[in-house]
Design a protein around this motif. Sequence first.
Motif, PDB file in Angstrom:
ATOM      1  N   LYS A   9      -2.600 -49.652 -11.238  1.00  0.00           N
ATOM      2  CA  LYS A   9      -3.732 -49.061 -10.514  1.00  0.00           C
ATOM      3  C   LYS A   9      -4.402 -50.151  -9.672  1.00  0.00           C
ATOM      4  O   LYS A   9      -4.695 -51.228 -10.183  1.00  0.00           O
ATOM      5  N   TYR A  66      -9.162 -45.499  -5.726  1.00  0.00           N
ATOM      6  CA  TYR A  66      -8.010 -46.058  -6.434  1.00  0.00           C
ATOM      7  C   TYR A  66      -6.697 -45.459  -5.962  1.00  0.00           C
ATOM      8  O   TYR A  66      -6.638 -44.291  -5.578  1.00  0.00           O
ATOM      9  N   GLU A 121      -9.614 -40.275  -9.230  1.00  0.00           N
ATOM     10  CA  GLU A 121     -10.638 -40.953 -10.033  1.00  0.00           C
ATOM     11  C   GLU A 121     -11.786 -41.489  -9.174  1.00  0.00           C
ATOM     12  O   GLU A 121     -11.605 -42.159  -8.180  1.00  0.00           O
ATOM     13  N   ARG A 122     -13.020 -41.163  -9.597  1.00  0.00           N
ATOM     14  CA  ARG A 122     -14.213 -41.643  -8.899  1.00  0.00           C
ATOM     15  C   ARG A 122     -15.186 -42.193  -9.928  1.00  0.00           C
ATOM     16  O   ARG A 122     -15.301 -41.673 -11.031  1.00  0.00           O
ATOM     17  N   THR A 123     -15.902 -43.227  -9.553  1.00  0.00           N
ATOM     18  CA  THR A 123     -16.873 -43.793 -10.494  1.00  0.00           C
ATOM     19  C   THR A 123     -18.298 -43.564 -10.008  1.00  0.00           C
ATOM     20  O   THR A 123     -19.239 -44.085 -10.587  1.00  0.00           O
ATOM     21  N   LEU A 162      -5.462 -41.689  -6.099  1.00  0.00           N
ATOM     22  CA  LEU A 162      -5.937 -41.111  -7.357  1.00  0.00           C
ATOM     23  C   LEU A 162      -7.290 -40.446  -7.126  1.00  0.00           C
ATOM     24  O   LEU A 162      -8.089 -40.916  -6.317  1.00  0.00           O
TER      25      LEU A 162
END
Length: 335
Positions: A246, A237, A229-231, A227
């Motif tokens: 996830k 992820y 998605e990065r924080t 994925l």
Amino acid sequence: MSQPLIDPFERAISYLRVSVTDRCDFRCVYCMSENMTFLPKKELLTLEELDRLCSTFVRLGVQKLRITGGEPLVRRGIMTYFDAMSRHLESGALKELTLTTNGSQLEKYADDLAACGVKRINISLDTLDEAKFAEITRWGRLPQVIKGIDAAQKAGLRVKINTVALKGFNEDELFPLIDWCASRDMDLTFIEVMPMGDIGNENRLGQYWSLKDMRKTIGERFTMTDLAERTGGPARYIRLEETGQKIGFITPLTHNFCESCNRVRITCTGEIYTCLGQEGKSDLRAPLRAYPDTDFPLEEAIRAAIALKPKGHDFDYSRQELGGQMTRHMSHTGG
Ligand code: SAM
Ligand code: SF4
């Protein structure tokens, strides 16, 4: 709002992690020694000082606040602090108020946390086996944590489980943990064990289970999709196509995530650490206590600390030595 916090490498600081106590009702073997000496109370920031400090960061552009410890929910009166922080959610300045907890006190506090505007929490859990849980936490009891997780879900909090990957300890629980989280609709993140603090006789290299190896094992049973998605942190992820679940991997030792780092950490004594993997720190308690009527010196001290944020960390297990070993415990900066 004042000028936002930008470090020398053009990274905007939008995420603050605050340790509100060094104490804990568990003694996890990778985190603490059995006989920890804790700080005298006068060293700790009071709840009012924590409010002033965090509110200053919010004014300077912090949008996400994670409360940690030690165990944040064993700090006396901590709900007063959560309640105070909820005003920043209401004003819209803060986008997220959250915490990382061992879950032991959640049965008591889950509803109050939800009422303060907390929407998601991370709960640390390394095993589903009662005897192993008692062994790894030394003082913890699994049924109490499970009740805490039940209470959190009942209160409407979204739960993510954090599991430290420990060779020879929970390798055999990889799929049971994935299945259990799927059955309860909880996300799951694995953390590589990090070289933090003197924890007695535990052998960290023995504990180290590479998440690269873990991924390979997961791939034997599931189809994995990376994925995007990065924080802004060390988590990456994947989605398991068969279940839609996830799974996160926090790999500070094998990946370099520093270029996107958006966070700083505050200890319960008001020290700011601008990198989890470096010793560099500055004191924010002195300006906080010396100037009770103005936040300007505090703001200056925060800006000076951010100006020293290093480019990255030096953790390295690659030569079978503990390169970049940190002398402080994880409970000091809260992970
Ligand atoms: N007591 C709370 C808890 O356990 O969630 C919050 C504080 S704890 C220090 C935060 C996280 O750090 C937990 O998920 C814990 O498993 C993790 N942790 C502690 N020591 C670690 C280490 N040496 N390496 C990797 N993770 C660690
Ligand atoms: Fe306590 Fe969390 Fe450290 Fe375990 S990991 S000893 S629960 S602070």
